[in-house]
Design a protein around this motif. Structure first.
Motif, mmCIF file in Angstrom:
data_model
loop_
_atom_site.group_PDB
_atom_site.id
_atom_site.type_symbol
_atom_site.label_atom_id
_atom_site.label_comp_id
_atom_site.label_asym_id
_atom_site.label_seq_id
_atom_site.Cartn_x
_atom_site.Cartn_y
_atom_site.Cartn_z
ATOM 1 N N PRO A 494 0.866 -1.145 0.078
ATOM 2 C CA PRO A 494 -0.153 0.103 -0.018
ATOM 3 C C PRO A 494 0.854 1.242 0.136
ATOM 4 O O PRO A 494 0.534 2.405 -0.794
ATOM 5 N N ALA A 495 1.874 1.200 0.841
ATOM 6 C CA ALA A 495 2.905 2.626 0.741
ATOM 7 C C ALA A 495 3.429 2.586 -0.482
ATOM 8 O O ALA A 495 3.418 3.841 -1.094
ATOM 9 N N VAL A 496 3.845 1.615 -1.071
ATOM 10 C CA VAL A 496 4.549 1.751 -2.373
ATOM 11 C C VAL A 496 3.457 2.188 -3.335
ATOM 12 O O VAL A 496 3.808 3.089 -4.447
ATOM 13 N N ALA A 497 2.109 1.788 -3.340
ATOM 14 C CA ALA A 497 1.143 1.980 -4.284
ATOM 15 C C ALA A 497 0.962 3.695 -3.975
ATOM 16 O O ALA A 497 0.427 4.220 -5.123
ATOM 17 N N ALA A 498 0.697 3.929 -2.952
ATOM 18 C CA ALA A 498 0.632 5.481 -2.499
ATOM 19 C C ALA A 498 1.886 6.298 -3.237
ATOM 20 O O ALA A 498 1.385 7.460 -3.918
ATOM 21 N N VAL A 499 3.131 5.828 -3.036
ATOM 22 C CA VAL A 499 4.063 6.669 -3.809
ATOM 23 C C VAL A 499 4.019 6.460 -5.249
ATOM 24 O O VAL A 499 3.962 7.518 -5.991
ATOM 25 N N LEU A 500 3.414 5.524 -5.808
ATOM 26 C CA LEU A 500 3.307 5.242 -7.117
ATOM 27 C C LEU A 500 2.218 6.381 -7.680
ATOM 28 O O LEU A 500 2.311 7.020 -8.876
ATOM 29 N N ALA A 501 0.978 6.550 -6.779
ATOM 30 C CA ALA A 501 -0.062 7.381 -7.564
ATOM 31 C C ALA A 501 0.417 8.727 -7.494
ATOM 32 O O ALA A 501 0.105 9.357 -8.367
ATOM 33 N N ALA A 502 1.168 8.945 -6.285
ATOM 34 C CA ALA A 502 1.479 10.541 -6.090
ATOM 35 C C ALA A 502 2.567 10.665 -7.388
ATOM 36 O O ALA A 502 2.313 11.862 -8.213
ATOM 37 N N VAL A 503 3.408 9.881 -7.551
ATOM 38 C CA VAL A 503 4.566 10.191 -8.712
ATOM 39 C C VAL A 503 3.704 9.986 -10.085
ATOM 40 O O VAL A 503 4.098 10.738 -11.030
ATOM 41 N N ALA A 504 3.043 9.039 -10.143
ATOM 42 C CA ALA A 504 2.228 8.939 -11.469
ATOM 43 C C ALA A 504 1.448 10.011 -11.849
ATOM 44 O O ALA A 504 1.454 10.686 -13.059
ATOM 45 N N ARG A 821 20.384 0.321 13.512
ATOM 46 C CA ARG A 821 18.859 0.537 13.819
ATOM 47 C C ARG A 821 18.558 1.859 12.702
ATOM 48 O O ARG A 821 17.480 1.769 12.068
ATOM 49 N N ARG A 822 19.357 2.897 12.918
ATOM 50 C CA ARG A 822 19.079 3.962 11.909
ATOM 51 C C ARG A 822 19.262 3.471 10.411
ATOM 52 O O ARG A 822 18.461 4.112 9.756
ATOM 53 N N ARG A 823 20.286 2.886 10.223
ATOM 54 C CA ARG A 823 20.359 2.681 8.967
ATOM 55 C C ARG A 823 19.420 1.771 8.453
ATOM 56 O O ARG A 823 18.834 1.918 7.099
ATOM 57 N N LEU A 824 18.824 0.718 8.927
ATOM 58 C CA LEU A 824 18.153 -0.120 8.545
ATOM 59 C C LEU A 824 16.646 0.717 8.458
ATOM 60 O O LEU A 824 15.805 0.499 7.341
ATOM 61 N N SER A 825 16.211 1.642 9.186
ATOM 62 C CA SER A 825 15.144 2.474 9.191
ATOM 63 C C SER A 825 15.298 3.181 7.921
ATOM 64 O O SER A 825 14.305 3.401 7.072
ATOM 65 N N GLY A 826 16.400 3.936 7.643
ATOM 66 C CA GLY A 826 16.635 4.829 6.492
ATOM 67 C C GLY A 826 16.515 3.988 5.117
ATOM 68 O O GLY A 826 15.764 4.457 4.271
ATOM 69 N N PHE A 827 16.901 2.920 5.262
ATOM 70 C CA PHE A 827 17.045 2.114 4.171
ATOM 71 C C PHE A 827 15.469 1.472 3.791
ATOM 72 O O PHE A 827 15.282 1.378 2.437
ATOM 73 N N GLN A 828 14.765 1.068 4.832
ATOM 74 C CA GLN A 828 13.476 0.841 4.644
ATOM 75 C C GLN A 828 12.625 1.977 4.042
ATOM 76 O O GLN A 828 11.952 1.919 2.836
ATOM 77 N N CYS A 829 12.873 3.265 4.357
ATOM 78 C CA CYS A 829 12.028 4.338 3.830
ATOM 79 C C CYS A 829 12.490 4.571 2.512
ATOM 80 O O CYS A 829 11.624 4.830 1.491
ATOM 81 N N GLY A 830 13.813 4.538 2.230
ATOM 82 C CA GLY A 830 14.595 4.665 0.783
ATOM 83 C C GLY A 830 14.119 3.822 -0.081
ATOM 84 O O GLY A 830 13.679 4.171 -1.401
ATOM 85 N N LEU A 831 13.937 2.520 0.257
ATOM 86 C CA LEU A 831 13.656 1.512 -0.727
ATOM 87 C C LEU A 831 12.215 1.802 -1.198
ATOM 88 O O LEU A 831 12.013 1.325 -2.320
ATOM 89 N N ILE A 832 11.375 1.862 -0.125
ATOM 90 C CA ILE A 832 9.739 1.855 -0.631
ATOM 91 C C ILE A 832 9.691 3.390 -1.490
ATOM 92 O O ILE A 832 9.100 3.262 -2.500
#
Length: 920
Positions: A494-504, A821-832
């Motif tokens: 759902p989060a990827v789809a939300a980003v997809l819709a905004a960018v599209a 913990r910071r890096r994992l959180s950052g990459f989770q957000c960045g990859l989505i």
């Protein structure tokens, strides 16, 4: 997340509705408190018919002989006061153009004569500060003029060529035209004296006065029969009563006459341009709200799973758990609806001044449409419920033991949704392709694009799984983040789809805007190469040109100069192409063989369809001209090879021909077997008023036909020796200047001031090239997509942290550094963000391409209609390019994921929060 979009939609609705004036408000801004505005129809004393909606007028008799029409138009304009009924009260309203002196130099502006404080004029101007004029030497100025000129209230304003000074006693705005630069004086205080002064000086500004109109106050109003009576006298009327209460269509002669005349109608292309961006953005915005709210509710449900487990442990069944989660969605939806609507109203009220400046007109007031706002609020409530459905179902399926212990169990990906998504993508793409190739409907393209967009959203879980294959090449932290996202597609998709819709949505509008910008750029006709400055002066036989040229070379970064002259035929006391009695001129003759066949008949539709269609490929029917930077009149410029150099024309044969004394012809329609024919006119004034004046002598000049077709509107360049040999005189007229860099605004104002110091009437033109405004649109879209992307990715990251809290605690327990913990959180957000941006960029191009293809089809349809009617031209083929804004895409694909990564890493705590054992 629901309230913010609702705030934006509510604010947009209130803004749009507030900018839409009621009929009463619009009439008041046009004619004040008057009952009617009467003006000349511009057709002499000929009876006319007019539209009751916009005062468009046509001759009542479309079959009138052309010679009779010419005599009527040459006659003096009708006096509108002949249509003012007895007992009416009226005031005048008239404008002219003048050059006023400013702090930097000169400024061309409109000067109006209107008694603005008269009750009849109430509502036309909005006085901001100061007072209205009380004496003939006082004026008021618009805010826009004061800003651009550097003047202020209580300043003295002086007009070039006029020995009177006026004091500015007030500042005002025109409520519907905030950007207009204008001065207003009392009736009779400026125009008559200024016109006399300009006429005495022989200035080009003489005669640029607009015809006066009359604001009329009449008991009982100005009815439609009175309007038709005024039309019979050649007067056009803007009536308050008619605008507010239009007559029946059958009672309006204009509509019957307009059927037989050429009218301007909004085509499907213009409709596409009007609705393309709003429809695309609106549809995707609604989808965006739903997709962003779903993960947010999933976060809440996931964090409340222990409380929901306690409900089940105390006898609650699945219905109770679903009801609890759905009730939370309902409450949040209602709160978001109320909060978002109130914030939208407050935001509009707070930004009202800025919005009015942006729109260019004052609002009639904050217009609240209860039904529309209720529908927007209902969308928030519905979104809250729909977004809570999936979390409610998932929460009800959790066992009591797993809810209390925090175990997540095994999740299986659904197989039905991807199949539905693939079918929706194929169906939507087919509809969009059909709409763009077989129909002219923008709505069909939009429908297909929306269906395909929903299909891509449904396919998001599968696409997220496909991204997991790239994990083997990533370092530890991003690999863990990607695998976690793939394993938990229920919260990632759902989060990827939300980003997809905004960018599209952003990419779709950006692609359409960039394509339209390229189309406008290609349609732009330059008058000279960029940076070329043209200056001309035809007064006094060009005697002031020396001082003008010196001023240009002093203030501009000049790198080259090419002087030009004009051809003159007639007594030496006459100016070139003067319409004074006894002064002559000439005109170029097109040989009969080179004339377009449509020009040889009065009505091209009399020709056969095959003949009419042949015009589209006939070079004689192509229009290859354009506006010129320096109008020498007669289409002949007297000069040498330097003129070609200044205009960037690289034609060695043409340069050699000019050096030999031969005339260079750029428009081959005038080529008569190697010669140019010029018909002499012995009396231009008589020729202007009587088309039956017999043709004069025709002189021929040998020419060299150049390969380039009328560059920058240039028809022919004739050396001075060729002009003298043909029996013409030449008079210096001006110069083309090439510059080493584009002159700045300060340099341009300084030059205007210098020319004004010695009273020059020189005409100037600086070619600045095509000026695009879409870069601001593209930047705004990039920022919007970036903000929504970061927000959606942040929600998904919060959900990931809620789900992965035990794993993070395990990492800390085995000695992982706090930065992990910071890096994992950052990459989770960045990859989505990265996945959504890539998929959205690919999906967003489809609607734009479909809309552009539909526009191309519509333009071809219009073109073929013109061809079949005999008006198609080979150089007017439809051109609708499709341009992908690579800069915007690169900015989204690189900057947005990187920004999301850094932001998530910065706001994440490095050490886990201590909690009770039962929560872990």
């Amino acid at each position: 997340m629901i309230a913010l979009p609702i705030m934006g939609v509510s604010a947009a609705d209130i803004t749009v509705r507030s900018s839409e004036l009621t009929k009463q408000q619009q009439v008041t801004r046009d004619i004040g408190a008057a009952d009617a505005r009467l003006g000349s129809g511009g057709m002499g004393h000929r009876p006319l018919v007019q539209s009751p909606v916009n005062e468009e007028a046509l001759p009542a008799d479309q079959k009138q002989d052309e010679s009779e029409q010419a005599r009527d138009e040459a006659d003096s304009d009708v006096d509108p006061r002949t249509a003012i009924p007895a007992g009416a009260r009226w005031i005048t309203d008239q404008s002219t153009y003048a050059r006023i002196r400013t702090r930097s130099g000169l400024l061309d502006t409109s000067v109006r004569e209107l008694k603005a404080d008269d009750p009849i004029a109430a509502g036309i101007v909005d006085l901001d500060r100061g007072r209205f004029p009380r004496s003939p030497d006082e004026m008021i100025a618009t805010q826009a003029l004061l800003k651009s000129s550097g003047l202020h209230v209580d300043s003295l304003v002086r007009v070039r060529g006029f020995d009177r000074a006026y004091r500015i006693v007030g500042a005002y705005d025109l409520p519907s035209e905030l950007g207009v630069e204008e001065l207003t004086a009392l009736p009779g205080a400026f125009i008559a004296g200024y016109t006399s002064a300009m006429k005495a000086a022989g200035s080009a500004y003489e005669g640029q006065n607009g015809p006066p109109s009359y604001l009329v106050s009449l008991p009982g109003g100005y009815s439609w029969p009175m309007v038709m009576h005024a039309n019979s006298l050649g007067v056009v009327v803007e009536s308050r009563e008619v605008r507010l209460h239009p007559p029946a269509r059958a009672d309006v002669p204009f509509y019957r006459v307009a059927k037989t005349s050429t009218g301007v109608v909004q085509t499907g292309v213009q409709k596409a341009e009007t609705v393309a961006a709003p429809v695309t953005v609106g549809a995707l915005a609604i989808l965006e709200v739903c997709l962003l709210a779903g993960p947010a509710f999933a976060v809440g449900a996931r964090r409340s799973r222990r409380q929901l487990g306690l409900v089940g442990a105390n006898g609650g069944d699945r219905r109770h758990i679903r009801a609890i989660v759905l009730s939370g969605g309902l409450v949040i939806g209602v709160v978001a609806a109320v909060t978002g609507t109130l914030l939208g109203l407050a935001l509009t009220a707070l930004l009202r001044g800025w919005l009015e400046e942006y729109v260019g007109k004052r609002f009639g007031g904050l217009a609240l449409r209860p039904l529309e706002l209720a529908a927007i609020a209902g969308l928030a409530v519905l979104t809250g419920l729909l977004a809570a459905v999936v979390p409610a179902v998932n929460a009800s399926r959790q066992s009591v033991l797993s809810s209390l212990t925090g175990r997540r169990g095994v999740r299986h990906a659904g197989r039905v949704m991807p199949v539905i998504g693939l079918g929706a993508v194929c169906l939507g793409t087919g509809i969009a392709v059909f709409g763009s190739t077989r129909t002219d409907s923008v709505m069909v393209v939009g429908l297909g694009s929306g269906v395909a967009e929903l299909g891509v959203v449904a396919l998001t879980p599968v696409l997220v799984g496909a991204f997991g294959r790239f994990g083997r090449w990533l370092p530890t932290a991003p690999r863990l983040a990607l695998r976690d996202a793939v394993r938990n597609r229920g919260r990632t998709a759902p989060a990827v789809a939300a980003v997809l819709a905004a960018v599209a949505g952003s990419v779709a509008v950006a692609t359409y805007a960039a394509s339209q910008d390229r189309q406008d750029h290609d349609a732009y006709t330059a008058r000279a190469p960029r940076g070329v400055y043209a200056v001309s002066s035809g007064s006094d036989g060009g005697r002031e040109l020396g001082a003008v040229r010196a001023a240009v070379e002093k203030h501009f970064p000049v790198s080259g100069r090419a002087d030009v002259s004009r051809l003159v035929y007639g007594p030496r006391t006459c100016e070139p192409h003067s319409y004074q009695s006894g002064c002559g001129g000439f005109e170029l003759q097109v040989p009969t063989a080179n004339q377009c066949p449509s020009e040889r008949v009065d009505d091209p539709t009399q020709l056969s369809l095959a003949e009419r269609r042949s015009f589209a490929t006939d070079w004689r029917c192509a229009y290859g001209g354009g506006q010129v930077a320096m109008d020498t009149e007669g289409d002949v410029t007297v000069g040498g090879p330097a003129v070609l150099h200044a205009l960037g024309i690289r034609d060695g044969a043409a340069e050699r021909a000019l050096a030999r004394g031969e005339t260079v012809l750029f428009d081959r329609r005038y080529d008569d077997h190697g010669s140019l024919r010029l018909r002499l006119i012995t009396d231009m004034a008589k020729q202007q008023t009587d088309d039956r004046t017999p043709s004069g002598e025709v002189r021929t000049v040998p020419v060299h036909v150049a390969g380039e077709r009328t560059p920058y509107g240039l028809v022919a360049v004739m050396p001075r020796q060729a002009a003298l040999a043909a029996g013409f005189r030449t008079v210096p007229f001006g110069s083309y200047y090439t510059t080493s860099r584009m002159p700045s605004g300060a340099q341009q104002q300084a030059l205007a001031g210098a020319l004004a110091n010695f009273g020059s009437d020189a005409e100037t033109y600086l070619e600045k090239g095509y000026q695009s405004k879409n870069h601001l649109v593209l930047l705004a879209l990039s920022i919007f997509a970036g903000l929504v992307t970061v927000g959606a990715a942040g929600i998904a990251t919060g959900l990931a942290q809620a789900d992965a809290e035990p794993d993070l605690k395990t990492l800390a327990a085995i000695g992982a550094a706090p930065g992990v913990r910071r890096r994992l959180s950052g990459f989770q957000c960045g990859l989505i963000a990265a996945m959504g941006v890539v998929l959205g960029s690919l999906a967003g191009v489809l609607p734009a391409i479909g809309l552009r293809r539909a526009q191309l089809r519509e333009e071809w349809s219009t073109y073929h209609t013109a061809v079949d009617n005999g008006w198609g031209r080979a150089d007017s083929l439809p051109h609708v390019p499709i341009v992908v804004p690579w800069g915007t895409l690169v900015l989204l694909m690189l900057a947005v994921p990187l920004g999301a990564t850094l932001l998530a890493a910065a706001v994440t705590r490095a050490r886990p929060q201590l909690t009770r054992r039962a929560d872990g």
